[in-house]
Design a protein around this motif. Structure first.
Motif, short mmCIF file in Angstrom:
data_model
loop_
_atom_site.label_atom_id
_atom_site.label_comp_id
_atom_site.label_asym_id
_atom_site.label_seq_id
_atom_site.Cartn_x
_atom_site.Cartn_y
_atom_site.Cartn_z
N GLN A 255 -60.63 -98.60 9.74
CA GLN A 255 -61.98 -98.21 10.14
C GLN A 255 -62.95 -98.21 8.96
O GLN A 255 -64.14 -98.52 9.13
N LEU A 256 -62.46 -97.93 7.77
CA LEU A 256 -63.32 -97.97 6.59
C LEU A 256 -63.73 -99.41 6.28
O LEU A 256 -64.92 -99.69 6.00
N ALA A 257 -62.77 -100.31 6.35
CA ALA A 257 -63.10 -101.73 6.09
C ALA A 257 -64.06 -102.26 7.14
O ALA A 257 -65.02 -103.00 6.83
N ASN A 258 -63.83 -101.88 8.38
CA ASN A 258 -64.69 -102.33 9.48
C ASN A 258 -66.10 -101.77 9.30
O ASN A 258 -67.10 -102.49 9.53
N TYR A 259 -66.17 -100.52 8.90
CA TYR A 259 -67.49 -99.90 8.68
C TYR A 259 -68.23 -100.59 7.54
O TYR A 259 -69.46 -100.84 7.64
N ASN A 260 -67.53 -100.95 6.49
CA ASN A 260 -68.18 -101.65 5.36
C ASN A 260 -68.74 -103.00 5.80
O ASN A 260 -69.84 -103.40 5.38
N ARG A 261 -67.98 -103.72 6.66
CA ARG A 261 -68.47 -105.02 7.14
C ARG A 261 -69.72 -104.84 7.98
O ARG A 261 -70.72 -105.54 7.82
N TYR A 262 -69.68 -103.89 8.91
CA TYR A 262 -70.82 -103.66 9.78
C TYR A 262 -72.03 -103.19 8.98
O TYR A 262 -73.17 -103.51 9.32
N GLU B 158 -73.80 -97.96 14.09
CA GLU B 158 -73.53 -96.54 14.28
C GLU B 158 -72.15 -96.31 14.91
O GLU B 158 -71.44 -95.35 14.58
N SER B 159 -71.73 -97.19 15.80
CA SER B 159 -70.40 -97.07 16.42
C SER B 159 -69.29 -97.24 15.38
O SER B 159 -68.28 -96.52 15.39
N ALA B 160 -69.48 -98.20 14.45
CA ALA B 160 -68.49 -98.41 13.40
C ALA B 160 -68.41 -97.20 12.46
O ALA B 160 -67.32 -96.80 12.03
N ARG B 161 -69.57 -96.64 12.15
CA ARG B 161 -69.56 -95.45 11.27
C ARG B 161 -68.88 -94.27 11.95
O ARG B 161 -68.12 -93.51 11.32
N LEU B 162 -69.13 -94.08 13.28
CA LEU B 162 -68.49 -92.97 14.01
C LEU B 162 -66.97 -93.14 14.04
O LEU B 162 -66.22 -92.17 13.85
N SER B 163 -66.50 -94.37 14.25
CA SER B 163 -65.05 -94.61 14.27
C SER B 163 -64.43 -94.30 12.92
O SER B 163 -63.31 -93.75 12.83
N TRP B 164 -65.13 -94.63 11.83
CA TRP B 164 -64.62 -94.33 10.48
C TRP B 164 -64.53 -92.82 10.25
O TRP B 164 -63.54 -92.31 9.72
N GLN B 165 -65.57 -92.06 10.68
CA GLN B 165 -65.56 -90.59 10.51
C GLN B 165 -64.46 -89.94 11.34
O GLN B 165 -63.78 -89.00 10.89
N GLN B 166 -64.23 -90.44 12.56
CA GLN B 166 -63.16 -89.90 13.40
C GLN B 166 -61.79 -90.17 12.78
O GLN B 166 -60.88 -89.33 12.84
N ILE C 62 -76.73 -107.57 13.03
CA ILE C 62 -76.16 -106.81 14.16
C ILE C 62 -77.13 -105.71 14.56
O ILE C 62 -78.00 -105.31 13.77
N ALA C 63 -76.93 -105.24 15.77
CA ALA C 63 -77.80 -104.16 16.26
C ALA C 63 -77.41 -102.83 15.61
O ALA C 63 -76.29 -102.64 15.13
N ALA C 64 -78.34 -101.92 15.65
CA ALA C 64 -78.11 -100.60 15.05
C ALA C 64 -77.00 -99.84 15.78
O ALA C 64 -76.23 -99.08 15.18
N THR C 65 -76.88 -100.05 17.10
CA THR C 65 -75.84 -99.34 17.85
C THR C 65 -74.45 -99.76 17.42
O THR C 65 -73.53 -98.95 17.37
#
Length: 391
Positions: free
Chosen positions: A118-125, A140-148, A134-137
């Motif tokens: 999730q951290l790697a995915n968040y960095n890409r997004y 934000e979804s990638a950042r939420l998944s990383w925090q969870q 990409i859209a803001a949503t």
């Protein structure tokens, strides 16, 4: 014939009774003599005390239990074993607890992997979002998944720490230096810690320093204070008198069969190790003590002469509340005295009479009965005898 014989014996008995009565009435009587019993005003030890019963207990004792359930696999101590703080005294079976720890570690590893993804995915997004690709949503979804994922790792770490702690609880150690007083389990026994902590051992810290917990009646507790001297005995050593002092008077009352008592804690040095936990002690608490104070027998203060009891003796009375009497020649003299504490048999004299004086404690009368087997003695405070007047 039998009736006539019976009448003869009745007549003989009556004649014999009359003869004895005449002999007694005609016997020579000795003159009554008044004797004064005295005691000296002299130093004495006066003590007031309270008695109670109590139980010998260690000053410090700890109940050792377990916070986890399991089968007792090893016991390393027994009754009366000496232990040191931190010493292993028992072990529970660790199979299930080890399995729980391994499961928690696997969950932590899985959570850490998910976090890395999730951290790697968040960095890409984040990079794509900054370029406007990409859209803001989505960002934000990638950042939420990383925090969870980070929170899942924290939870898994706590589970590992809990499993490690539970595994450590399977090794039972002594919390203090001391002696094992009781053992409540055996090897192979299952202990369950679901609702309360099972008791495995009871360890006393120092049996050379014991205490007595005595139950003192509510009528006596007002006189008991910390620091007062105490002596006590136990049935195991009836000839020995042990010494201690009051260390604590507890405020909580106990009611048993409508009798209210308070617990009093008494020190009980036990250098010779005679005192054992659980022994019943008969306790005497000295609530007041006076050593070598001037005193008289308490009955001297209760003695009051009258002209009828002392005969031709002259009485010189006083108006004092507390007084003692002395005999000087043919004169009875009252002395007003100031009194202190009393233990019932002796009373402290603070002033009014000097040391060495003889004070009267009671009167006795000798004589006054027919002189058949020597003189008779009676107290003037008993019932008087009636005598036939001489003509």
């Amino acid at each position: 014939m039998k009736k006539k014989f019976s009448k003869i014996w009745i007549i003989v008995g009556l004649l014999l009774a009359v003869g004895i009565a005449l002999w007694l009435l005609s016997g020579k009587k000795k003159e009554e003599k008044v004797e004064f019993v005295t005691a000296k005003v002299e130093p004495a030890n006066i003590q007031n005390s309270v008695t109670a019963t109590g139980t010998i207990e260690p000053v410090t004792s700890v109940t050792v239990g377990t916070q986890v359930s399991g089968i007792v696999s090893k016991l390393y101590v027994d009754y009366n074993s000496e232990v040191k703080k931190g010493q292993v005294i028992a072990e529970l079976d660790k199979t299930n607890l080890t399995s729980e720890l391994n499961t928690a570690r696997a969950n932590l590893s899985s959570a850490q992997s998910a976090l890395d993804y999730q951290l790697a995915n968040y960095n890409r997004y984040q990079t794509l979002f900054k370029k406007g690709l990409i859209a803001a949503t989505d960002y934000e979804s990638a950042r939420l998944s990383w925090q969870q994922a980070k929170e899942q790792v924290s939870t898994a770490q706590e589970q590992v720490r809990r499993a490690q702690t539970n595994l450590s609880y399977a090794t039972i150690t002594s919390p203090i230096d001391g002696i094992v007083l009781s053992k409540s389990v055996e090897e192979g026994q299952t202990v369950a810690a679901s609702f309360n902590t099972p008791e495995l051992f009871k360890i006393a810290k120092d049996l050379t320093n014991m205490q007595v917990v005595a139950n003192v009646d509510e009528a006596d507790i007002g006189n008991v204070k910390a620091g007062e001297r105490v002596s006590f005995t136990v049935d195991a050593f009836p000839e020995d008198v042990f010494e201690g002092h009051v260390t604590q008077v507890r405020q909580e009352a106990t009611t048993t069969n409508n009798v209210v008592t308070y617990e009093v804690v008494i020190s009980a040095p036990n250098g010779d190790m005679k005192l054992k936990p659980g022994l019943t002690a008969s306790v005497t608490i000295y609530t007041a003590e006076r050593q070598g104070v001037l005193s008289v027998p308490s009955k001297a203060l209760r003695f009051t002469p009258t002209q009828e009891t002392v005969g031709d003796k002259k009485i010189v009375d006083s108006k004092g509340k507390n007084k003692v009497w002395t005999l000087d020649g043919n004169t009875l003299t009252a002395h007003d005295v100031q009194i202190g504490m009393s233990d019932g048999s002796h009373t402290e004299i603070l002033g009014g009479i000097s040391q060495g004086k003889d004070v009267i404690t009671e009167l006795k009368v000798t004589g006054g009965m027919p002189d058949m087997e020597g003189s008779q003695e009676r107290s003037l405070f008993g019932p008087p005898r009636r005598e036939k007047e001489k003509k």
